[in-house]
Design a protein around this motif. Sequence first.
Motif, PDB file in Angstrom:
ATOM      1  N   ALA A  93       0.873  -0.984   0.006  1.00  0.00           N
ATOM      2  CA  ALA A  93       0.079   0.175  -0.113  1.00  0.00           C
ATOM      3  C   ALA A  93       0.794   1.291  -0.098  1.00  0.00           C
ATOM      4  O   ALA A  93       0.630   2.108  -0.711  1.00  0.00           O
ATOM      5  CB  ALA A  93      -1.087  -0.060   1.401  1.00  0.00           C
ATOM      6  N   VAL A  94       2.067   1.381   0.736  1.00  0.00           N
ATOM      7  CA  VAL A  94       2.736   2.450   0.898  1.00  0.00           C
ATOM      8  C   VAL A  94       3.578   2.558  -0.506  1.00  0.00           C
ATOM      9  O   VAL A  94       3.729   3.886  -0.837  1.00  0.00           O
ATOM     10  CB  VAL A  94       3.839   2.387   1.983  1.00  0.00           C
ATOM     11  N   GLN A  95       3.997   1.517  -1.203  1.00  0.00           N
ATOM     12  CA  GLN A  95       4.638   1.357  -2.443  1.00  0.00           C
ATOM     13  C   GLN A  95       3.939   2.217  -3.564  1.00  0.00           C
ATOM     14  O   GLN A  95       4.400   2.999  -4.338  1.00  0.00           O
ATOM     15  CB  GLN A  95       4.981   0.068  -2.724  1.00  0.00           C
ATOM     16  N   LEU A  96       2.594   1.721  -3.453  1.00  0.00           N
ATOM     17  CA  LEU A  96       1.536   2.384  -4.353  1.00  0.00           C
ATOM     18  C   LEU A  96       1.166   3.696  -4.203  1.00  0.00           C
ATOM     19  O   LEU A  96       1.227   4.603  -4.900  1.00  0.00           O
ATOM     20  CB  LEU A  96       0.193   1.496  -4.231  1.00  0.00           C
ATOM     21  N   ILE A  97       0.993   4.244  -2.964  1.00  0.00           N
ATOM     22  CA  ILE A  97       0.937   5.652  -2.547  1.00  0.00           C
ATOM     23  C   ILE A  97       2.152   6.558  -3.242  1.00  0.00           C
ATOM     24  O   ILE A  97       2.219   7.564  -3.732  1.00  0.00           O
ATOM     25  CB  ILE A  97       0.662   5.945  -1.142  1.00  0.00           C
ATOM     26  N   LYS A  98       3.266   5.889  -2.421  1.00  0.00           N
ATOM     27  CA  LYS A  98       4.639   6.532  -2.934  1.00  0.00           C
ATOM     28  C   LYS A  98       4.665   6.730  -4.436  1.00  0.00           C
ATOM     29  O   LYS A  98       5.335   7.766  -4.961  1.00  0.00           O
ATOM     30  CB  LYS A  98       5.745   6.130  -2.196  1.00  0.00           C
ATOM     31  N   GLY A  99       4.570   5.703  -5.190  1.00  0.00           N
ATOM     32  CA  GLY A  99       4.742   5.501  -6.572  1.00  0.00           C
ATOM     33  C   GLY A  99       3.973   6.347  -7.449  1.00  0.00           C
ATOM     34  O   GLY A  99       4.163   6.984  -8.306  1.00  0.00           O
ATOM     35  N   GLY A 100       2.477   6.592  -7.000  1.00  0.00           N
ATOM     36  CA  GLY A 100       1.751   7.328  -7.870  1.00  0.00           C
ATOM     37  C   GLY A 100       2.066   8.821  -7.371  1.00  0.00           C
ATOM     38  O   GLY A 100       1.893   9.454  -8.329  1.00  0.00           O
ATOM     39  N   PHE A 101       2.279   9.096  -6.133  1.00  0.00           N
ATOM     40  CA  PHE A 101       2.440  10.499  -5.962  1.00  0.00           C
ATOM     41  C   PHE A 101       3.873  10.881  -6.894  1.00  0.00           C
ATOM     42  O   PHE A 101       3.770  11.932  -7.484  1.00  0.00           O
ATOM     43  CB  PHE A 101       2.673  10.772  -4.358  1.00  0.00           C
ATOM     44  N   LYS A 109       6.493  14.452 -10.569  1.00  0.00           N
ATOM     45  CA  LYS A 109       7.562  14.354 -11.596  1.00  0.00           C
ATOM     46  C   LYS A 109       6.976  15.018 -12.971  1.00  0.00           C
ATOM     47  O   LYS A 109       7.787  15.750 -13.694  1.00  0.00           O
ATOM     48  CB  LYS A 109       8.400  12.984 -11.747  1.00  0.00           C
ATOM     49  N   LYS A 110       5.936  14.441 -13.309  1.00  0.00           N
ATOM     50  CA  LYS A 110       5.269  14.831 -14.417  1.00  0.00           C
ATOM     51  C   LYS A 110       4.832  16.134 -14.377  1.00  0.00           C
ATOM     52  O   LYS A 110       5.080  16.738 -15.427  1.00  0.00           O
ATOM     53  CB  LYS A 110       4.176  13.680 -14.493  1.00  0.00           C
ATOM     54  N   LEU A 135       5.824  18.558 -12.299  1.00  0.00           N
ATOM     55  CA  LEU A 135       6.960  19.690 -12.174  1.00  0.00           C
ATOM     56  C   LEU A 135       8.184  19.472 -13.084  1.00  0.00           C
ATOM     57  O   LEU A 135       9.120  20.245 -13.248  1.00  0.00           O
ATOM     58  CB  LEU A 135       7.653  19.350 -10.862  1.00  0.00           C
ATOM     59  N   GLY A 136       8.069  18.527 -14.061  1.00  0.00           N
ATOM     60  CA  GLY A 136       8.953  18.237 -15.147  1.00  0.00           C
ATOM     61  C   GLY A 136      10.281  18.005 -14.374  1.00  0.00           C
ATOM     62  O   GLY A 136      11.364  18.503 -15.114  1.00  0.00           O
ATOM     63  N   SER A 137      10.087  17.138 -13.330  1.00  0.00           N
ATOM     64  CA  SER A 137      11.678  17.069 -12.577  1.00  0.00           C
ATOM     65  C   SER A 137      11.785  15.367 -12.467  1.00  0.00           C
ATOM     66  O   SER A 137      10.913  14.545 -12.789  1.00  0.00           O
ATOM     67  CB  SER A 137      11.647  17.261 -11.098  1.00  0.00           C
ATOM     68  N   ASN A 138      13.149  15.035 -12.572  1.00  0.00           N
ATOM     69  CA  ASN A 138      13.568  13.680 -12.501  1.00  0.00           C
ATOM     70  C   ASN A 138      14.076  13.305 -11.265  1.00  0.00           C
ATOM     71  O   ASN A 138      14.618  12.387 -11.068  1.00  0.00           O
ATOM     72  CB  ASN A 138      14.444  13.256 -13.759  1.00  0.00           C
ATOM     73  N   LEU A 139      14.028  14.169 -10.267  1.00  0.00           N
ATOM     74  CA  LEU A 139      14.710  13.914  -8.929  1.00  0.00           C
ATOM     75  C   LEU A 139      13.877  13.093  -8.137  1.00  0.00           C
ATOM     76  O   LEU A 139      12.751  12.976  -8.189  1.00  0.00           O
ATOM     77  CB  LEU A 139      14.644  15.514  -8.105  1.00  0.00           C
ATOM     78  N   GLU A 140      14.512  12.438  -7.166  1.00  0.00           N
ATOM     79  CA  GLU A 140      13.955  11.357  -6.182  1.00  0.00           C
ATOM     80  C   GLU A 140      13.130  12.323  -5.223  1.00  0.00           C
ATOM     81  O   GLU A 140      13.554  13.225  -4.788  1.00  0.00           O
ATOM     82  CB  GLU A 140      15.053  10.553  -5.607  1.00  0.00           C
ATOM     83  N   ILE A 141      11.998  11.742  -4.984  1.00  0.00           N
ATOM     84  CA  ILE A 141      11.054  12.494  -3.892  1.00  0.00           C
ATOM     85  C   ILE A 141      11.070  11.910  -2.551  1.00  0.00           C
ATOM     86  O   ILE A 141      11.171  12.634  -1.664  1.00  0.00           O
ATOM     87  CB  ILE A 141       9.483  12.730  -4.312  1.00  0.00           C
ATOM     88  N   TRP A 142      11.154  10.654  -2.597  1.00  0.00           N
ATOM     89  CA  TRP A 142      11.233   9.811  -1.135  1.00  0.00           C
ATOM     90  C   TRP A 142      12.265   9.311  -1.128  1.00  0.00           C
ATOM     91  O   TRP A 142      13.272   8.961  -1.892  1.00  0.00           O
ATOM     92  CB  TRP A 142       9.806   8.723  -1.385  1.00  0.00           C
ATOM     93  N   GLY A 143      12.613   8.979   0.388  1.00  0.00           N
ATOM     94  CA  GLY A 143      13.874   8.519   0.852  1.00  0.00           C
ATOM     95  C   GLY A 143      13.764   6.977   0.528  1.00  0.00           C
ATOM     96  O   GLY A 143      12.602   6.636   0.398  1.00  0.00           O
TER      97      GLY A 143
END
Length: 122
Positions: free
Chosen positions: A10-18, A23-24, A26-34
Amino acid sequence: MTPITSLEKAVQLIKGGFSFRAKKELGSNLEIWGRGFADHRIRDFEDYDKHLHYIHLNPVKKHLCAIPAEYKYSSAYPGWKLDPIPQGLKPGDFVGTLCGTAEAVPFQSQSPNLMKRTSLTK
């Protein structure tokens, strides 16, 4: 939120979706989550208090404010109301002052049979 799968999934799906959407947009490719995820059950009032203050101190550690009450997106900010302290914690003295930090417990895998018995879908 009641996941129909494991908490980790569930956490993987939430973090992945966000991350995908952020990234889309903001046009960024930086990592968001630790990296990583730690599951920890709050056991008593002292543990609750440590985790509450650990969370409140995060913006201070990242130099976003000098004290937790200055960060307007925090429950430490004046005017925020927290939910009541969870029922069922072991009794103890709950002190509402800043005192210490909590450390996350590393995730420990369980055998597939144990995971079935402790599923969140009960």
